[in-house]
Design an enzyme around this catalytic site. Structure first.
Site, PDB file in Angstrom:
ATOM      1  CE1 TYR A  81      -3.569   2.562   0.060  1.00  0.00           C
ATOM      2  CE2 TYR A  81      -4.263   1.591   1.950  1.00  0.00           C
ATOM      3  CZ  TYR A  81      -4.602   2.413   0.967  1.00  0.00           C
ATOM      4  OH  TYR A  81      -5.578   3.057   0.703  1.00  0.00           O
ATOM      5  CD  GLU A 128      -1.607   4.926  -6.662  1.00  0.00           C
ATOM      6  OE1 GLU A 128      -2.280   5.707  -6.167  1.00  0.00           O
ATOM      7  OE2 GLU A 128      -1.856   3.755  -6.578  1.00  0.00           O
TER       8      GLU A 128
END
Length: 249
Positions: A171, A178
């Site tokens: 995660y 990103e």
């Protein structure tokens, strides 16, 4: 936030997967819905496995990440866009996840694939792209296989364990990839004015994609901790049988 760890989006079950309530929901789905969801999750597992193999083969042959995105982009775009069906699953009620939650999670992935990495070619060789691609790929293989085995009522403990442990590392890695990719795109977006609408125009509206990306990056600050700690609570519930009491605001 494109990196997602949602529960129940494709299996017709809740987070725990084996809870009585989840099993009851699964039975009420009916054979047609269960068959479709099983097929869908098998197809998505296979798709992301193909993507993983292609990524490993490329790196072994080339010895570099440069050109990796270009070599796997068609497969990535197909299977990530195919995930729009998960919103349909929620709309027609064959999975318990809310339409809003599924919509945000799937559309954010679509955004990263089509409006960032696909549209801004100078960033496709950034190392940050590899970061989120690896995190997405491992996560999706684990997630879709978890849903598949849950629907078949034969969930191996390792798959269950992986589903609620891999995210602890993946995660943050995915989110970092990103954010760094969007950050790398900012100079190009500002220079070209892509996707922006300037005044004056006949509709009398304006939109600046550069500032939209800055706002998108800022949105990770409140969203990431909420989603991450939610998954940690689900991990304790599923793997350790803890009863999690949600506090009312």
């Amino acid at each position: 936030m494109a990196f997602s760890e949602e529960d129940g989006t494709n299996s017709g079950t809740s987070e725990a997967g084996e809870d009585r309530e989840a099993l009851g929901k699964r039975r009420r789905l009916g054979w047609a819905a269960t068959t479709w969801l099983t097929f869908y999750n098998i197809a998505m597992t296979a798709g992301w496995l193909v993507l993983a193999i292609a990524m490993v083969r490329f790196y072994m042959e080339k010895g570099t990440h440069k050109g990796l995105y270009k070599s796997i982009q068609k497969t990535l775009k197909f299977f990530q866009t195919f995930a729009l069906l998960e919103i349909v699953h929620c709309l027609i009620g064959i999975v318990p996840t809310s339409v809003l939650v599924a919509g945000v999670q799937v559309s954010s992935r679509i955004f990263m694939v089509w409006l960032i990495t696909h549209s801004i070619k100078p960033i496709q060789n950034e190392e940050s792209v590899v970061l989120f691609l690896v995190a997405w790929t491992v996560t999706e293989i684990t997630r879709y296989s978890f849903y598949t085995f849950s629907l078949l009522n034969h969930l191996p403990y390792f798959i269950k364990w992986a589903r609620y442990n891999f995210f602890i590392i993946l995660y943050p890695v995915g989110v970092a990839g990103e954010l760094l990719t969007i950050y790398a795109a900012l100079p190009y977006v500002k220079k070209t004015g892509m996707f922006s609408i300037r005044l004056p125009n006949k509709y009398n509206i304006s939109f600046d994609y550069y500032y939209f990306l800055l706002i998108t990056m800022a949105s990770y600050i409140p969203l990431f901790p909420q989603l991450y700690f939610h998954m940690l609570r689900q991990r304790r519930k599923v793997l350790h049988g803890e009863v999690i009491v949600e506090k009312d605001d």
